[in-house]
Write an enzyme that holds these catalytic residues in place. Structure first.
Site, PDB file in Angstrom:
ATOM      1  N   VAL A  13       4.067  16.774  27.990  1.00  0.00           N
ATOM      2  CA  VAL A  13       3.174  15.726  27.469  1.00  0.00           C
ATOM      3  C   VAL A  13       3.045  15.815  25.945  1.00  0.00           C
ATOM      4  CG1 VAL A  13       0.847  14.743  27.602  1.00  0.00           C
ATOM      5  CG2 VAL A  13       1.904  15.680  29.657  1.00  0.00           C
ATOM      6  N   LYS A 102      -7.300  18.344  33.112  1.00  0.00           N
ATOM      7  CA  LYS A 102      -8.208  18.004  34.231  1.00  0.00           C
ATOM      8  C   LYS A 102      -8.833  19.232  34.861  1.00  0.00           C
ATOM      9  CE  LYS A 102      -3.717  18.020  35.471  1.00  0.00           C
ATOM     10  NZ  LYS A 102      -2.490  17.260  35.501  1.00  0.00           N
ATOM     11  N   GLY A 131      -2.666   9.672  34.725  1.00  0.00           N
ATOM     12  CA  GLY A 131      -1.584   9.528  33.744  1.00  0.00           C
ATOM     13  C   GLY A 131      -1.824   8.358  32.812  1.00  0.00           C
ATOM     14  N   GLY A 184       9.535  16.635  36.014  1.00  0.00           N
ATOM     15  CA  GLY A 184       8.398  16.939  35.134  1.00  0.00           C
ATOM     16  C   GLY A 184       7.069  16.407  35.639  1.00  0.00           C
ATOM     17  N   LYS A 202      -9.280  15.792  39.490  1.00  0.00           N
ATOM     18  CA  LYS A 202      -9.366  14.423  38.962  1.00  0.00           C
ATOM     19  C   LYS A 202     -10.512  13.648  39.606  1.00  0.00           C
ATOM     20  CE  LYS A 202      -4.436  14.388  37.857  1.00  0.00           C
ATOM     21  NZ  LYS A 202      -3.102  14.173  38.403  1.00  0.00           N
TER      22      LYS A 202
HETATM   23  N1  HSE Z   1       0.945  17.209  38.441  1.00  0.00           N
HETATM   24  C1  HSE Z   1       0.270  15.998  38.191  1.00  0.00           C
HETATM   25  C2  HSE Z   1       0.728  14.974  39.202  1.00  0.00           C
HETATM   26  C3  HSE Z   1       0.561  15.528  36.783  1.00  0.00           C
HETATM   27  O1  HSE Z   1       1.672  15.233  39.921  1.00  0.00           O
HETATM   28  O2  HSE Z   1       0.123  13.923  39.302  1.00  0.00           O
HETATM   29  C4  HSE Z   1      -0.389  14.514  36.272  1.00  0.00           C
HETATM   30  O3  HSE Z   1      -1.694  14.991  36.179  1.00  0.00           O
END
Ligand code: HSE
Length: 434
Positions: A13, A102, A131, A184, A202
């Site tokens: 990121v 988060k 995201g 990623g 989250k």
């Molecule tokens: N690992 C997280 C996902 C990345 O897969 O959503 C974004 O927070």
């Protein structure tokens, strides 16, 4: 006007954020009238291969240079130890902070937001949930006039990617996870994704914004997808359901249910159709009704888009003299507590011999606990369960009408002990979310 921006942590990121700030600098300046200048990027390892070449003169291995030289400090290190001390140090020095962290905000958000408020600095955290989807901004601003009744979210791209691959292509859990890591999407420790923790972080953040106070993270119910079997995905499909890792925050009277678990959604529902790495959040407010937000929930560029939106938001409002903002803490003084006795529909799968009286013995126990059956499905397929002497074992699925979790658990405790039930029953909650 110029605003100096520094980044600590140049991973997936961080690299995307540096790239966006450099490549779209003129575009952002034209839109806002402010020049957001990237002045420093700190990382401990500059030998790693990255998708974008961060100019040498911006690189450092010393995060203190970022603190020294920036008006806005972007924390993209992850984890909860160094990241927390970095953010608190930046706040003490009067720096505004943008973070995608988060995990940290779910467990220590209250402390961080209160300290920032005392110091008169802002914490931007759009990238921490969903995201690239501007869902934090929607809750803080777009829906500000509403009492929030419920939030249903597909908030983890990795698990949604895995479940979609299993559902659509029949690939194995491990293969799909490996692909998500390669792209990623997955956390450095993918157990955070697979075991539901990331989605739980989250939904805790969204709950605090929706309900005006932080809920203890330990009280959030969390169940991941590690034990999801292809058989339940298939049987659910036959019944018209799609399996998702759903994060739920729902107000019920003076309590709030906050939970993350594999959930069957009717395949026609909008959330059921969210596939791959995409995230979606359904927010229900008392005046607006139901709204849906959809977009890429993980990956370098979508997350960078959210980070940059925070940088610009802070720059524009603070540097134009607007100091009021809605924080996720301390605007609601009521004693909302977390409710554990969920009220839901349930998919129950039993492994049983195919002979008279089996269904009757199970349904009798359900009736004893006032649990009403909505549908029954038995397959004439044989489950491979080692060591079973009762002859062929088949899957028997019972869908219930809405029932209390406590009653379901008590009923299952009894059913498990019936001699005809040869394996631990599978329990998956069924929701109507959109
Ligand atoms: N690992 C997280 C996902 C990345 O897969 O959503 C974004 O927070």
């Amino acid at each position: 006007m110029e605003i100096r921006v520094g980044i600590v942590g140049c991973g997936v990121v961080g690299t995307g954020t540096a790239r966006m700030l450099i490549e779209n600098r003129n575009l952002i300046r034209k839109k806002t009238g402010i020049d957001f200048r990237l002045v420093k990027v700190a990382d401990v390892d500059w030998s790693r291969k990255r998708e974008f070449h961060v100019p040498e003169d911006l690189r450092t291995t010393d995060y203190r240079e970022v603190l020294e030289e920036s008006d806005i400090v972007v924390e993209l290190v992850g984890g909860t130890d160094f990241a927390k001390s970095l953010i608190l140090e930046a706040v003490e020095r009067g720096r505004h902070v943008v973070t995608a962290n988060k995990h940290l905000l779910a467990v220590s958000g209250e402390e961080i937001f209160l300290r920032a408020k005392e110091k008169g600095v802002r914490i931007g955290f759009e990238a921490s949930v969903g995201g690239g989807i501007p869902v934090i901004k929607a809750l803080r601003e777009g829906l500000v006039g509403n009492r929030i009744k419920a939030i249903y979210g597909i908030l983890n791209g990795t698990t949604n990617y895995i479940l979609t691959e299993m559902f659509e292509k029949g690939v194995s859990f491990e293969e799909a996870l490996e692909e998500a890591r390669r792209k990623g999407y997955a956390e450095a420790d993918p157990a955070l994704d697979v075991d539901g923790w990331d989605a739980a972080h989250k939904i805790t953040i969204l709950s605090s914004l929706a309900f005006g106070r932080y809920f203890p993270f330990e009280e959030v119910y969390v169940e991941g997808i590690r034990n999801v079997s292809g058989l339940d995905v298939e049987l659910g499909k036959e019944l018209g359901y799609t399996l998702k890792l759903l994060a739920i925050a729902k107000k019920v009277d003076s309590e709030v249910e906050i939970r993350v678990h594999p959930t069957f959604l009717h395949s026609e529902e909008a959330l059921a159709k969210v596939s791959g790495v995409y995230n979606a959040v359904m927010i229900e407010g008392d005046f607006v009704g139901r709204t849906m937000f959809y977009g890429q929930g993980a990956g370098s560029h979508p997350t960078a888009s959210a980070v940059v939106s925070d940088i610009v938001d802070i720059g524009v409002s603070v540097y134009r003299g607007v100091s009021v903002e809605i924080t996720p803490v301390d605007w609601e003084k009521s004693d909302l507590s977390i409710r554990k006795n969920f009220y839901s529909r349930y998919y129950l799968r039993f492994s049983v011999p195919d002979r008279p009286g089996v269904l009757a013995s199970i349904s009798r126990v359900l009736a004893d606990f006032n649990i009403s059956i909505a549908a029954v499905l038995q397959k004439e397929m044989v489950c491979e369960i080692a060591g079973v002497k009762n002859g062929p074992i088949v899957p028997l699925v019972i869908l219930t009408h809405k029932a209390y979790e406590k009653d379901i658990q008590k009923a299952l405790g009894e059913i498990e002990n019936l001699p005809v039930v040869v394996d631990k029953p599978v329990v998956i909650r069924v929701e109507e979310a959109s």
